[in-house]
Scaffold this active site. Structure first.
Site, PDB file in Angstrom:
ATOM      1  N   LYS A 132       0.881  -1.181   0.000  1.00  0.00           N
ATOM      2  CA  LYS A 132       0.000   0.000   0.000  1.00  0.00           C
ATOM      3  C   LYS A 132       0.916   1.228   0.000  1.00  0.00           C
ATOM      4  O   LYS A 132       1.497   1.585   1.014  1.00  0.00           O
ATOM      5  CB  LYS A 132      -0.881  -0.042   1.252  1.00  0.00           C
ATOM      6  CG  LYS A 132      -1.446   1.288   1.713  1.00  0.00           C
ATOM      7  CD  LYS A 132      -2.483   1.853   0.781  1.00  0.00           C
ATOM      8  CE  LYS A 132      -2.927   3.232   1.264  1.00  0.00           C
ATOM      9  NZ  LYS A 132      -1.989   4.304   0.863  1.00  0.00           N
ATOM     10  N   PRO A 133       1.087   1.855  -1.168  1.00  0.00           N
ATOM     11  CA  PRO A 133       1.941   3.057  -1.214  1.00  0.00           C
ATOM     12  C   PRO A 133       1.183   4.267  -0.672  1.00  0.00           C
ATOM     13  O   PRO A 133      -0.041   4.231  -0.550  1.00  0.00           O
ATOM     14  CB  PRO A 133       2.221   3.214  -2.715  1.00  0.00           C
ATOM     15  CG  PRO A 133       1.031   2.623  -3.388  1.00  0.00           C
ATOM     16  CD  PRO A 133       0.508   1.522  -2.486  1.00  0.00           C
ATOM     17  N   ALA A 134       1.905   5.333  -0.380  1.00  0.00           N
ATOM     18  CA  ALA A 134       1.271   6.563   0.107  1.00  0.00           C
ATOM     19  C   ALA A 134       0.331   7.117  -0.964  1.00  0.00           C
ATOM     20  O   ALA A 134       0.649   7.080  -2.158  1.00  0.00           O
ATOM     21  CB  ALA A 134       2.334   7.594   0.450  1.00  0.00           C
ATOM     22  N   SER A 135      -0.801   7.639  -0.542  1.00  0.00           N
ATOM     23  CA  SER A 135      -1.788   8.140  -1.509  1.00  0.00           C
ATOM     24  C   SER A 135      -1.291   9.373  -2.253  1.00  0.00           C
ATOM     25  O   SER A 135      -1.760   9.674  -3.340  1.00  0.00           O
ATOM     26  CB  SER A 135      -3.095   8.477  -0.786  1.00  0.00           C
ATOM     27  OG  SER A 135      -3.625   7.293  -0.251  1.00  0.00           O
ATOM     28  N   GLY A 189       7.188   5.173   8.008  1.00  0.00           N
ATOM     29  CA  GLY A 189       6.308   6.329   8.185  1.00  0.00           C
ATOM     30  C   GLY A 189       6.480   6.896   9.583  1.00  0.00           C
ATOM     31  O   GLY A 189       7.537   6.722  10.202  1.00  0.00           O
ATOM     32  N   SER A 190       5.423   7.507  10.081  1.00  0.00           N
ATOM     33  CA  SER A 190       5.527   8.177  11.380  1.00  0.00           C
ATOM     34  C   SER A 190       5.482   7.173  12.535  1.00  0.00           C
ATOM     35  O   SER A 190       4.925   6.082  12.413  1.00  0.00           O
ATOM     36  CB  SER A 190       4.370   9.162  11.520  1.00  0.00           C
ATOM     37  OG  SER A 190       3.145   8.448  11.499  1.00  0.00           O
ATOM     38  N   GLU A 243      10.267   1.406  10.224  1.00  0.00           N
ATOM     39  CA  GLU A 243      11.231   2.500  10.032  1.00  0.00           C
ATOM     40  C   GLU A 243      10.462   3.776  10.319  1.00  0.00           C
ATOM     41  O   GLU A 243       9.688   4.237   9.485  1.00  0.00           O
ATOM     42  CB  GLU A 243      11.749   2.511   8.588  1.00  0.00           C
ATOM     43  CG  GLU A 243      12.509   1.273   8.164  1.00  0.00           C
ATOM     44  CD  GLU A 243      13.872   1.140   8.835  1.00  0.00           C
ATOM     45  OE1 GLU A 243      14.298   2.094   9.526  1.00  0.00           O
ATOM     46  OE2 GLU A 243      14.487   0.079   8.699  1.00  0.00           O
ATOM     47  N   LEU A 244      10.666   4.350  11.514  1.00  0.00           N
ATOM     48  CA  LEU A 244       9.790   5.430  11.964  1.00  0.00           C
ATOM     49  C   LEU A 244      10.520   6.776  12.004  1.00  0.00           C
ATOM     50  O   LEU A 244      11.518   6.962  11.329  1.00  0.00           O
ATOM     51  CB  LEU A 244       9.196   5.035  13.315  1.00  0.00           C
ATOM     52  CG  LEU A 244       8.558   3.623  13.312  1.00  0.00           C
ATOM     53  CD1 LEU A 244       8.071   3.237  14.692  1.00  0.00           C
ATOM     54  CD2 LEU A 244       7.420   3.524  12.302  1.00  0.00           C
ATOM     55  N   CYS A 261      13.626  10.978   6.958  1.00  0.00           N
ATOM     56  CA  CYS A 261      13.650  10.630   8.382  1.00  0.00           C
ATOM     57  C   CYS A 261      15.079  10.640   8.927  1.00  0.00           C
ATOM     58  O   CYS A 261      15.274  10.556  10.133  1.00  0.00           O
ATOM     59  CB  CYS A 261      12.979   9.289   8.612  1.00  0.00           C
ATOM     60  SG  CYS A 261      13.578   8.045   7.505  1.00  0.00           S
ATOM     61  N   GLU A 306      10.435  16.381  15.050  1.00  0.00           N
ATOM     62  CA  GLU A 306      11.012  16.316  13.715  1.00  0.00           C
ATOM     63  C   GLU A 306      10.348  17.413  12.865  1.00  0.00           C
ATOM     64  O   GLU A 306       9.129  17.433  12.723  1.00  0.00           O
ATOM     65  CB  GLU A 306      10.673  14.930  13.158  1.00  0.00           C
ATOM     66  CG  GLU A 306      11.469  14.505  11.983  1.00  0.00           C
ATOM     67  CD  GLU A 306      11.130  13.070  11.572  1.00  0.00           C
ATOM     68  OE1 GLU A 306      10.027  12.568  11.884  1.00  0.00           O
ATOM     69  OE2 GLU A 306      11.972  12.455  10.903  1.00  0.00           O
TER      70      GLU A 306
HETATM   71  P1  ADP Z   1       3.969  10.651   6.866  1.00  0.00           P
HETATM   72  O1  ADP Z   1       4.000  11.667   7.961  1.00  0.00           O
HETATM   73  O2  ADP Z   1       5.296  10.307   6.294  1.00  0.00           O
HETATM   74  O3  ADP Z   1       2.893  10.851   5.849  1.00  0.00           O
HETATM   75  P2  ADP Z   1       2.380   8.497   7.903  1.00  0.00           P
HETATM   76  O4  ADP Z   1       2.792   7.559   8.958  1.00  0.00           O
HETATM   77  O5  ADP Z   1       1.201   9.378   8.143  1.00  0.00           O
HETATM   78  O6  ADP Z   1       3.695   9.320   7.609  1.00  0.00           O
HETATM   79  O7  ADP Z   1       2.141   7.725   6.535  1.00  0.00           O
HETATM   80  C1  ADP Z   1       2.996   6.733   6.090  1.00  0.00           C
HETATM   81  C2  ADP Z   1       2.179   5.688   5.371  1.00  0.00           C
HETATM   82  O8  ADP Z   1       1.280   5.101   6.288  1.00  0.00           O
HETATM   83  C3  ADP Z   1       1.351   6.228   4.226  1.00  0.00           C
HETATM   84  O9  ADP Z   1       1.344   5.260   3.190  1.00  0.00           O
HETATM   85  C4  ADP Z   1      -0.012   6.358   4.835  1.00  0.00           C
HETATM   86  O10 ADP Z   1      -1.004   6.246   3.842  1.00  0.00           O
HETATM   87  C5  ADP Z   1      -0.027   5.165   5.766  1.00  0.00           C
HETATM   88  N1  ADP Z   1      -0.981   5.282   6.887  1.00  0.00           N
HETATM   89  C6  ADP Z   1      -1.373   6.382   7.529  1.00  0.00           C
HETATM   90  N2  ADP Z   1      -2.287   6.077   8.486  1.00  0.00           N
HETATM   91  C7  ADP Z   1      -2.461   4.742   8.449  1.00  0.00           C
HETATM   92  C8  ADP Z   1      -3.267   3.804   9.198  1.00  0.00           C
HETATM   93  N3  ADP Z   1      -4.050   4.190  10.176  1.00  0.00           N
HETATM   94  N4  ADP Z   1      -3.192   2.499   8.854  1.00  0.00           N
HETATM   95  C9  ADP Z   1      -2.378   2.093   7.869  1.00  0.00           C
HETATM   96  N5  ADP Z   1      -1.599   2.913   7.153  1.00  0.00           N
HETATM   97  C10 ADP Z   1      -1.629   4.221   7.420  1.00  0.00           C
END
Ligand code: ADP
Length: 483
Positions: A180-183, A233-234, A255-256, A289, A386
């Site tokens: 599932k890539p970032a939207s 991600g976060s 990897e946070l 990051c 950050e």
């Molecule tokens: P960033 O601040 O880098 O956008 P996020 O952690 O919000 O970091 O997003 C990283 C990835 O995690 C994205 O692909 C985002 O779509 C996905 N993501 C965000 N919220 C959720 C969730 N509740 N469940 C699964 N994936 C998520």
């Protein structure tokens, strides 16, 4: 957008080997962060498609794992070659959806491809062990087997490399992947899937699902078929996914976030330190990051370093990533801009001294000036959070003990950097920093050969290197008796 191979830009998702085209009535719009223009749409998929992708992955994985390591390696190698042959097109797609300068985007494609290449090689070196037995008639065999179906969730800051760093080792080890890539940046992921298909990756082994992260994430984490979740991600979302994965006891790769210190000691080569700080702080417009978040400079060289950094930052050029000579693109969205503005206002409100930038860029939109603030203190927001933007905050320190205490005073522990010449100091400081990675006299540490990852709230596991493939395996112990 001009592409040599226009078929690489596809408004569709890949589910279990079948392409699903974006339906205008139920799709997600993707924009160009430099202009705000809609560049295309991707399907808004949900739980049902996620389940189909997982099922297809389960079937495909069994066959894939039975192939020889060399057969897997050859396909991965071909994928690497196809990615490199399309470097220009993939770079263009990346700049269009993410905003980073084109040269940097092409650099990411090569960097991303290097993980496919590396793990194509490592596929054939996933050795087990034979251990001396504990009884005369017994032998102890240890084998490494693929963990099975892997779910991957990736961010927008490296739309290509954060995928290959996970998919390369997963496929090399004999796993299947549902991604599932970032939207904000799905088109780079889709282009990778098109090339993987052309390279001969079997149908169903790799799915790319676009849609709501929450819905798809919930399905991926609750599935007992998915044995590993790898996420970049976060920390906030990582912790949520950790919780969601608990009932099915998945293996996790996380990897946070980071809060990287960048330390300049008074014996450092200051010009080299300025060069390193520019890379560590401003690469991807500060949106990585491992970006230097807190720059600590020793008393004696503070003013000289600050002046040199500010004048180097003045030479950076902000603009649309497709324009010639641009070194800094836009921020990804309005939230990123708001957070950066908050950090700058907070620091300046508490006595921070602006040496460069400090405002929204005249280009408007999500553009912000490259900024340097001196006289930053531990009470300011930038010390703890950050920033994820082009802000270099300069802290002052007295001695080694003082700066190590300040550098380690954070819940994060991903990357850290320092510049020094004294060899004994180099060892002392490298050992004392509570981080997964330490760059000494360099601002650029990521490479396929090295283990990337963090400690504390920065995550679990390592990506890249020979350790990176182990994350996608289970160890099986076979006790051979009666021999
Ligand atoms: P960033 O601040 O880098 O956008 P996020 O952690 O919000 O970091 O997003 C990283 C990835 O995690 C994205 O692909 C985002 O779509 C996905 N993501 C965000 N919220 C959720 C969730 N509740 N469940 C699964 N994936 C998520």
């Amino acid at each position: 957008m001009q592409l040599k191979d226009p078929t690489l830009f596809r408004q569709a998702a890949l589910v279990g080997g079948d392409w699903i085209e974006a339906d205008p009535a139920n799709s997600i719009a993707v924009d160009n962060p430099a202009t705000g223009e809609i560049i295309g749409r991707v399907p808004n998929l949900g739980a049902e498609e996620t389940r189909s992708a997982i099922e297809a992955a389960r079937t495909a994985q069994v066959e894939w794992a039975c192939r020889t390591a060399k057969e897997r390696s050859v396909i991965l190698r071909r994928w690497y070659e196809l990615v490199m042959a399309s470097q220009d097109d993939l770079g263009r797609i990346l700049t269009l959806e993410q905003g980073k300068p084109l040269a940097e985007a092409k650099g990411e494609i090569a960097y991303g491809a290097s993980f496919i290449e590396w793990f194509a090689e490592e596929a054939r070196r996933l050795y087990g062990d034979i251990v001396p037995g504990h009884q005369k008639d017994k032998r102890i065999l240890i084998m490494k087997q693929p963990i099975g179906v892997v779910a991957a969730i990736t961010p927008w800051n490296f739309p290509n490399a954060m995928i290959t760093r996970k998919a390369g080792p997963a496929f090399a080890a004999g796993c299947a992947m549902v991604l599932k890539p970032a939207s904000q940046t799905p088109f780079s992921a889709i282009a990778l899937a098109i090339l993987a298909e052309r390279a001969g990756l079997p149908k169903g082994l790799f799915s790319v699902l676009t849609g709501s992260a929450r819905v798809i994430g919930a399905e991926l984490t609750s599935s007992p078929v998915v044995r590993k979740l790898t996420f970049t991600g976060s920390t906030e979302v990582g912790a949520e996914l950790y919780r969601q994965s608990a009932p099915t006891i998945k293996k996790l790769g996380l990897e946070l976030g980071g809060n990287a210190p960048f330390i300049v000691f008074d014996d450092a080569d200051l010009d080299a330190a300025v060069e390193g700080a520019l890379i560590a702080k401003f690469r991807n417009n500060g949106q990585t990051c491992v970006c230097a978040n807190r720059i600590y400079v020793q008393d004696r060289v503070y003013n000289t370093f600050a002046e040199k950094l500010a004048s180097a930052v003045d030479r950076l050029k902000t603009g649309n990533g497709f324009d010639e000579g641009v070194t800094l693109g836009p921020l990804i969205d309005g939230n990123a801009l708001a957070k950066l503005e908050e950090h700058v206002a907070d620091a300046c409100g508490q006595g921070g001294r602006l040496l460069a930038g400090g405002r929204r860029h005249q280009l408007g939109g999500h553009f912000y000036e490259a900024t340097v603030i001196a006289d930053v203190t531990p009470m300011m927001m930038v010390a703890r959070e950050e920033t994820f933007g082009p802000l270099a905050p300069l802290f002052r320190f007295k001695d080694e003990a003082d700066v190590i205490a300040q550098a380690n005073d954070t819940e994060f522990g991903l990357a850290s950097y320092f510049y020094a010449k004294d060899l004994a100091r180099v060892f002392r400081v490298a050992e004392a920093l509570e981080y997964g990675m330490v760059g000494v006299n360099t601002g650029l540490i990521s490479t396929a050969e090295a283990p990337f990852g963090g400690v504390k709230l920065s995550g679990l596991g390592r990506e890249g290197s020979r350790y990176g493939i182990e994350e996608f395996t289970e160890i099986k112990y076979v006790c051979l008796g009666g021999v």
